[in-house]
Write a protein that holds these residues in place. Structure first.
Motif, PDB file in Angstrom:
ATOM      1  N   ARG A  24       0.809  -1.216   0.000  1.00 23.22           N
ATOM      2  CA  ARG A  24       0.000   0.000   0.000  1.00 23.22           C
ATOM      3  C   ARG A  24       0.840   1.262   0.000  1.00 23.22           C
ATOM      4  NH1 ARG A  24      -5.331  -1.358   3.641  1.00 23.22           N
ATOM      5  NH2 ARG A  24      -6.245   0.104   2.187  1.00 23.22           N
ATOM      6  N   GLY A  25       2.171   1.128   0.080  1.00 20.56           N
ATOM      7  CA  GLY A  25       3.037   2.276  -0.027  1.00 20.56           C
ATOM      8  C   GLY A  25       3.499   2.869   1.287  1.00 20.56           C
ATOM      9  N   ASN A  26       3.126   2.266   2.413  1.00 21.75           N
ATOM     10  CA  ASN A  26       3.552   2.759   3.723  1.00 21.75           C
ATOM     11  C   ASN A  26       4.790   1.974   4.156  1.00 21.75           C
ATOM     12  OD1 ASN A  26       3.865   3.695   6.314  1.00 21.75           O
ATOM     13  ND2 ASN A  26       1.710   3.478   6.891  1.00 21.75           N
ATOM     14  N   SER A  27       5.925   2.297   3.537  1.00 23.27           N
ATOM     15  CA  SER A  27       7.110   1.477   3.738  1.00 23.27           C
ATOM     16  C   SER A  27       7.700   1.650   5.133  1.00 23.27           C
ATOM     17  CB  SER A  27       8.170   1.796   2.683  1.00 23.27           C
ATOM     18  OG  SER A  27       8.501   3.168   2.696  1.00 23.27           O
ATOM     19  N   ALA A  28       7.571   2.839   5.734  1.00 21.52           N
ATOM     20  CA  ALA A  28       8.131   3.036   7.077  1.00 21.52           C
ATOM     21  C   ALA A  28       7.421   2.147   8.092  1.00 21.52           C
ATOM     22  CB  ALA A  28       8.015   4.505   7.479  1.00 21.52           C
ATOM     23  N   GLU A  29       6.095   2.086   8.022  1.00 25.60           N
ATOM     24  CA  GLU A  29       5.354   1.218   8.937  1.00 25.60           C
ATOM     25  C   GLU A  29       5.623  -0.253   8.620  1.00 25.60           C
ATOM     26  OE1 GLU A  29       2.584   0.230  12.072  1.00 25.60           O
ATOM     27  OE2 GLU A  29       4.009   1.822  11.610  1.00 25.60           O
ATOM     28  N   ALA A  30       5.822  -0.552   7.334  1.00 25.36           N
ATOM     29  CA  ALA A  30       6.161  -1.926   6.954  1.00 25.36           C
ATOM     30  C   ALA A  30       7.481  -2.353   7.582  1.00 25.36           C
ATOM     31  CB  ALA A  30       6.242  -2.042   5.435  1.00 25.36           C
ATOM     32  N   VAL A  31       8.443  -1.445   7.634  1.00 25.04           N
ATOM     33  CA  VAL A  31       9.732  -1.757   8.267  1.00 25.04           C
ATOM     34  C   VAL A  31       9.544  -1.985   9.760  1.00 25.04           C
ATOM     35  CG1 VAL A  31      11.977  -0.793   8.915  1.00 25.04           C
ATOM     36  CG2 VAL A  31      11.178  -0.620   6.558  1.00 25.04           C
ATOM     37  N   ARG A  32       8.751  -1.133  10.416  1.00 25.96           N
ATOM     38  CA  ARG A  32       8.534  -1.283  11.857  1.00 25.96           C
ATOM     39  C   ARG A  32       7.902  -2.642  12.168  1.00 25.96           C
ATOM     40  NH1 ARG A  32       4.977  -1.205  15.776  1.00 25.96           N
ATOM     41  NH2 ARG A  32       3.197  -0.946  14.369  1.00 25.96           N
ATOM     42  N   LEU A  33       6.896  -3.018  11.389  1.00 27.95           N
ATOM     43  CA  LEU A  33       6.232  -4.306  11.613  1.00 27.95           C
ATOM     44  C   LEU A  33       7.158  -5.470  11.276  1.00 27.95           C
ATOM     45  CD1 LEU A  33       2.783  -3.313  10.124  1.00 27.95           C
ATOM     46  CD2 LEU A  33       3.156  -4.003  12.492  1.00 27.95           C
ATOM     47  N   GLY A  34       7.944  -5.311  10.207  1.00 28.46           N
ATOM     48  CA  GLY A  34       8.884  -6.359   9.848  1.00 28.46           C
ATOM     49  C   GLY A  34       9.932  -6.577  10.919  1.00 28.46           C
ATOM     50  N   ALA A  35      10.423  -5.499  11.502  1.00 26.48           N
ATOM     51  CA  ALA A  35      11.403  -5.625  12.581  1.00 26.48           C
ATOM     52  C   ALA A  35      10.787  -6.299  13.799  1.00 26.48           C
ATOM     53  CB  ALA A  35      11.939  -4.240  12.956  1.00 26.48           C
ATOM     54  N   ALA A  36       9.529  -5.945  14.108  1.00 28.26           N
ATOM     55  CA  ALA A  36       8.844  -6.584  15.233  1.00 28.26           C
ATOM     56  C   ALA A  36       8.638  -8.071  14.970  1.00 28.26           C
ATOM     57  CB  ALA A  36       7.497  -5.896  15.480  1.00 28.26           C
ATOM     58  N   SER A  37       8.373  -8.419  13.702  1.00 29.18           N
ATOM     59  CA  SER A  37       8.212  -9.824  13.335  1.00 29.18           C
ATOM     60  C   SER A  37       9.497 -10.609  13.584  1.00 29.18           C
ATOM     61  CB  SER A  37       7.815  -9.927  11.860  1.00 29.18           C
ATOM     62  OG  SER A  37       7.886 -11.264  11.408  1.00 29.18           O
TER      63      SER A  37
END
Length: 285
Positions: free
Chosen positions: A121-134
């Motif tokens: 969806r284009g929200n790469s900063a939040e994607a990084v935060r969630l990926g790091a939490a994963s």
């Protein structure tokens, strides 16, 4: 496996004694998983996961197991391009798991799938935060080289690249590919989860030969998997972009058209990668 699972589900919908609801929940989920392995875009997958969740909620069954099924539904909704429903479902899975005394290891997959949704969806900063939490949850839940670390690692790497963190993204995706090669056959489609990302990051770093090599390996693997619509469309588009960067326009054009046509046929005009594929046909990035 599918006929046997259908027979079992038909029985447990109306029988099974005291264990009937739990067996109904399990067999509906199992049948959905079997179908997903053969026909990933079949709408029956969503219906079966929803049936499993409804039975579990009605009878107050295993909350950890139910959370896993909700995650599987969310992942399926991502795969069929229904991003709004996917995000809502995955956040429900996260809520369910966080309500447990100890969130299960599978929480890492929920976070990774949410990261994928936000990236698309284009929200790469939040994607990084969630990926790091994963990754954080996965590394606390599994041994260092556990097979279940490969997929979240690949999704985290993709988020990093989308967010412009190329050096770190390349390192993470290289690690993901190493993990996949340890647990999968040479031509297994899971390898493409890392190969596509590596093809992108190599191109963005100007390493065009390495980019082409990774994307051609992905394309060769996916040639035997016509049902995997999205990775096939993505690989075609990214390979087209790499060939365009190399000046090989006669090769690039058909691949970019193939990517757009595949995205549009499978997911429609409003799906973000379809829009990007159309823009690329007209010279966009």
């Amino acid at each position: 496996a599918e006929p046997l699972a259908r027979t079992a589900l038909a029985y447990f919908r109306t029988n099974g004694g005291d264990d009937g609801p739990e067996l109904h929940m399990i067999t509906a989920s199992d049948l959905a998983t079997v179908i997903a392995g053969q026909r990933p875009l079949d709408p029956e997958i969503v219906a079966l996961y929803r049936e499993s969740i409804a039975v579990a909620d009605e009878h107050h069954l295993n909350p950890a197991g139910t959370g896993v099924v909700v995650n599987n539904l969310g992942s399926t909704l991502v795969n069929v391009g229904r991003l709004d429903e996917a995000e809502s479902t995955l956040r429900d899975a996260l809520r369910r798991m966080d309500a447990l005394p100890a969130p299960p290891p599978e929480k890492s997959y929920v976070l990774a799938n949410l990261s994928r949704v936000l990236r698309v969806r284009g929200n790469s900063a939040e994607a990084v935060r969630l990926g790091a939490a994963s990754i954080d949850h996965a590394t606390r839940s599994y041994p260092p080289d556990h097979p279940f670390l490969a997929a979240p690692t690949a999704l985290f790497g993709r988020a990093l690249v989308a967010n412009g963190e190329l050096d770190r993204g390349r390192l993470v995706l290289t690690d993901a590919l190493r993990r996949f090669r340890l647990i999968r056959a040479k031509q297994h489609p899971d390898l493409t989860r890392a190969l596509i990302g590596l093809g992108i990051v190599h191109r963005l770093e100007g390493h065009l030969a390495e980019s082409e090599r990774a994307l051609r390996e992905s394309r060769d693997i996916l040639a035997s998997h016509p049902n995997l619509k999205e990775p096939r469309a993505e690989t075609a588009g990214e390979l087209g972009m790499t060939l365009r960067a190399l000046g090989r326009l006669a090769e690039a054009g058909p691949l970019l058209q193939e990517s757009y046509d595949a995205y549009r046929a499978a997911f429609g005009d409003t799906y973000p990668p379809t829009k990007q594929a159309l823009a690329r046909l007209h010279g966009g990035p």
